[in-house]
Write an enzyme that holds these catalytic residues in place. Sequence first.
Site, mmCIF file in Angstrom:
data_model
loop_
_atom_site.group_PDB
_atom_site.id
_atom_site.type_symbol
_atom_site.label_atom_id
_atom_site.label_comp_id
_atom_site.label_asym_id
_atom_site.label_seq_id
_atom_site.Cartn_x
_atom_site.Cartn_y
_atom_site.Cartn_z
ATOM 1 N N ASP A 43 -3.465 -31.401 -58.937
ATOM 2 C CA ASP A 43 -2.715 -30.267 -59.484
ATOM 3 C C ASP A 43 -2.042 -30.671 -60.785
ATOM 4 O O ASP A 43 -1.099 -31.456 -60.795
ATOM 5 C CB ASP A 43 -1.644 -29.820 -58.473
ATOM 6 C CG ASP A 43 -0.861 -28.618 -58.971
ATOM 7 O OD1 ASP A 43 -1.302 -27.483 -58.726
ATOM 8 O OD2 ASP A 43 0.185 -28.814 -59.643
ATOM 9 N N TYR A 48 2.400 -30.048 -68.384
ATOM 10 C CA TYR A 48 2.601 -31.437 -67.946
ATOM 11 C C TYR A 48 2.119 -32.422 -69.020
ATOM 12 O O TYR A 48 2.454 -33.600 -68.973
ATOM 13 C CB TYR A 48 1.881 -31.743 -66.625
ATOM 14 C CG TYR A 48 2.291 -30.889 -65.434
ATOM 15 C CD1 TYR A 48 3.405 -30.054 -65.488
ATOM 16 C CD2 TYR A 48 1.560 -30.917 -64.252
ATOM 17 C CE1 TYR A 48 3.772 -29.269 -64.406
ATOM 18 C CE2 TYR A 48 1.922 -30.138 -63.163
ATOM 19 C CZ TYR A 48 3.021 -29.309 -63.250
ATOM 20 O OH TYR A 48 3.364 -28.538 -62.166
ATOM 21 N N LYS A 73 -2.704 -24.660 -65.056
ATOM 22 C CA LYS A 73 -1.857 -23.454 -65.116
ATOM 23 C C LYS A 73 -1.624 -23.018 -66.555
ATOM 24 O O LYS A 73 -1.525 -23.866 -67.450
ATOM 25 C CB LYS A 73 -0.487 -23.743 -64.463
ATOM 26 C CG LYS A 73 -0.592 -24.495 -63.153
ATOM 27 C CD LYS A 73 0.733 -24.734 -62.480
ATOM 28 C CE LYS A 73 0.557 -25.656 -61.280
ATOM 29 N NZ LYS A 73 0.768 -27.079 -61.547
ATOM 30 N N HIS A 106 1.934 -19.985 -64.430
ATOM 31 C CA HIS A 106 2.936 -20.995 -64.047
ATOM 32 C C HIS A 106 4.256 -20.385 -63.556
ATOM 33 O O HIS A 106 4.840 -20.861 -62.588
ATOM 34 C CB HIS A 106 3.182 -21.938 -65.232
ATOM 35 C CG HIS A 106 3.567 -23.319 -64.812
ATOM 36 N ND1 HIS A 106 3.101 -24.454 -65.431
ATOM 37 C CD2 HIS A 106 4.365 -23.761 -63.803
ATOM 38 C CE1 HIS A 106 3.616 -25.517 -64.835
ATOM 39 N NE2 HIS A 106 4.386 -25.125 -63.842
HETATM 40 N N1 LIG Z 1 4.137 -24.558 -60.227
HETATM 41 C C1 LIG Z 1 5.309 -25.097 -60.489
HETATM 42 O O1 LIG Z 1 6.187 -24.483 -61.115
HETATM 43 C C2 LIG Z 1 5.582 -26.499 -60.020
HETATM 44 C C3 LIG Z 1 6.890 -27.011 -60.073
HETATM 45 C C4 LIG Z 1 7.106 -28.293 -59.593
HETATM 46 C C5 LIG Z 1 6.055 -29.037 -59.086
HETATM 47 N N2 LIG Z 1 4.784 -28.536 -59.073
HETATM 48 C C6 LIG Z 1 3.630 -29.332 -58.582
HETATM 49 O O2 LIG Z 1 3.949 -29.899 -57.314
HETATM 50 C C7 LIG Z 1 3.817 -31.308 -57.369
HETATM 51 C C8 LIG Z 1 4.769 -31.982 -56.410
HETATM 52 O O3 LIG Z 1 6.110 -31.621 -56.656
HETATM 53 P P1 LIG Z 1 7.183 -32.611 -57.322
HETATM 54 O O4 LIG Z 1 6.495 -33.552 -58.217
HETATM 55 O O5 LIG Z 1 8.244 -31.765 -57.860
HETATM 56 O O6 LIG Z 1 7.865 -33.386 -56.118
HETATM 57 P P2 LIG Z 1 7.483 -34.019 -54.706
HETATM 58 O O7 LIG Z 1 6.045 -34.176 -54.530
HETATM 59 O O8 LIG Z 1 8.275 -33.256 -53.710
HETATM 60 O O9 LIG Z 1 8.188 -35.456 -54.861
HETATM 61 C C9 LIG Z 1 7.745 -36.385 -55.790
HETATM 62 C C10 LIG Z 1 8.745 -37.544 -55.806
HETATM 63 O O10 LIG Z 1 8.808 -38.144 -54.518
HETATM 64 C C11 LIG Z 1 8.449 -39.506 -54.588
HETATM 65 N N3 LIG Z 1 7.601 -39.770 -53.420
HETATM 66 C C12 LIG Z 1 6.320 -39.389 -53.222
HETATM 67 N N4 LIG Z 1 5.867 -39.799 -52.031
HETATM 68 C C13 LIG Z 1 6.912 -40.459 -51.446
HETATM 69 C C14 LIG Z 1 7.053 -41.116 -50.198
HETATM 70 N N5 LIG Z 1 6.048 -41.201 -49.346
HETATM 71 N N6 LIG Z 1 8.265 -41.672 -49.911
HETATM 72 C C15 LIG Z 1 9.299 -41.587 -50.796
HETATM 73 N N7 LIG Z 1 9.211 -40.979 -51.989
HETATM 74 C C16 LIG Z 1 8.022 -40.425 -52.308
HETATM 75 C C17 LIG Z 1 7.711 -39.695 -55.899
HETATM 76 O O11 LIG Z 1 7.929 -40.988 -56.448
HETATM 77 P P3 LIG Z 1 6.810 -41.910 -57.136
HETATM 78 O O12 LIG Z 1 5.876 -41.044 -57.929
HETATM 79 O O13 LIG Z 1 7.637 -42.821 -58.002
HETATM 80 O O14 LIG Z 1 6.119 -42.653 -56.042
HETATM 81 C C18 LIG Z 1 8.376 -38.646 -56.772
HETATM 82 O O15 LIG Z 1 9.586 -39.133 -57.318
HETATM 83 C C19 LIG Z 1 4.081 -31.609 -58.846
HETATM 84 O O16 LIG Z 1 3.674 -32.896 -59.230
HETATM 85 C C20 LIG Z 1 3.303 -30.501 -59.502
HETATM 86 O O17 LIG Z 1 1.917 -30.791 -59.501
HETATM 87 C C21 LIG Z 1 4.547 -27.264 -59.518
#
Ligand SMILES: NC(=O)c1ccc[n+]([C@@H]2O[C@H](COP(=O)([O-])OP(=O)(O)OC[C@H]3O[C@@H](n4cnc5c(N)ncnc54)[C@H](OP(=O)(O)O)[C@@H]3O)[C@@H](O)[C@H]2O)c1
Length: 274
Positions: A43, A48, A73, A106
């Site tokens: 994704d 990004y 997106k 988005h």
């Molecule tokens: N459409 C939208 O508006 C929107 C908005 C936000 C996000 N997104 C998408 O959703 C994806 C995921 O959301 P997100 O990046 O906000 O947050 P997330 O996946 O909830 O959390 C990511 C964070 O958690 C850490 N992490 C991952 N696995 C872990 C584990 N097993 N134990 C402890 N910590 C862990 C990662 O660290 P490390 O990387 O340092 O390991 C990173 O800091 C995004 O990357 C993006 O593709 C979309």
Amino acid sequence: MNYITLNNGIRVPQLGLGVWKVPNEEAEKAVVQALETGYRLIDTAKIYGNEVGVGEALAKCDVSREELFITTKVWNSDQGYESTLKAFDESLEKLGLDYVDLYLIHWPTPQYDSYVETYKALEKLYKDGRTKAIGVCNFEIEHLERIMKECEIKPSVNQVECHPYLQQKELKKFCKEHGIYLEAYSPLMNGTKVLEDPVIKEIAEQHGKTPAQVILRWHLQTDVIVIPKTVTASRMEENLAVFDFELSDVDMDKIAALDRGERHNADPNEMNVR
Ligand SMILES: NC(=O)c1ccc[n+]([C@@H]2O[C@H](COP(=O)([O-])OP(=O)(O)OC[C@H]3O[C@@H](n4cnc5c(N)ncnc54)[C@H](OP(=O)(O)O)[C@@H]3O)[C@@H](O)[C@H]2O)c1
């Protein structure tokens, strides 16, 4: 890996890798690592700034195009019919692909009132076979209702913030009733306090799993697509190792009770950054 089927018959891995906040140079390495670990859904998004890095990883890897599920997106400043078509061409070129699997709006940015026109461009891209499915992100019920009233093709996906502290119960119910798959972003609340929640920790100990694995398993059992982000190889494995255990009804009820409507990201009705 579990697969689900969207409302247009397209199969999607239920768990994928998000790459928000991963710089372009790091994205290539992270996506290569993820594909080697077994991830097939990636994704990304124009905003990004890492579509080139993602594309380089895809070009390098041995996984066939048919096995991959690539999402990107259209950013807020590109909303509008012609500008969306142009932005899509640019994204595709950066990714080095001739189609994507899912193209999403988005944010609704309702203040600018351009998401209907933007969605009509997505419909064109879908009809032209340049994206296998189309959908939206951060859409509330009223935005989805308007799309369904004024456009032809129902969105296949609504990607929204969702985790145990923001469970989106009403939106989930609405999406289910209308055959729209909810895709949970920030599923680990962006790696913040939900991982420290005592209830989650207790359930994790009982199952011999980590808090992140319990949360991801909860997402799978609530029938959503989930896209945790990590650039850490060991966490990529950890986050994928969630298909070999099951949360009980009691566990699910305990997690359901954690909902507090707490957002980590912007409120979709207030987000108007372009
Ligand atoms: N459409 C939208 O508006 C929107 C908005 C936000 C996000 N997104 C998408 O959703 C994806 C995921 O959301 P997100 O990046 O906000 O947050 P997330 O996946 O909830 O959390 C990511 C964070 O958690 C850490 N992490 C991952 N696995 C872990 C584990 N097993 N134990 C402890 N910590 C862990 C990662 O660290 P490390 O990387 O340092 O390991 C990173 O800091 C995004 O990357 C993006 O593709 C979309």
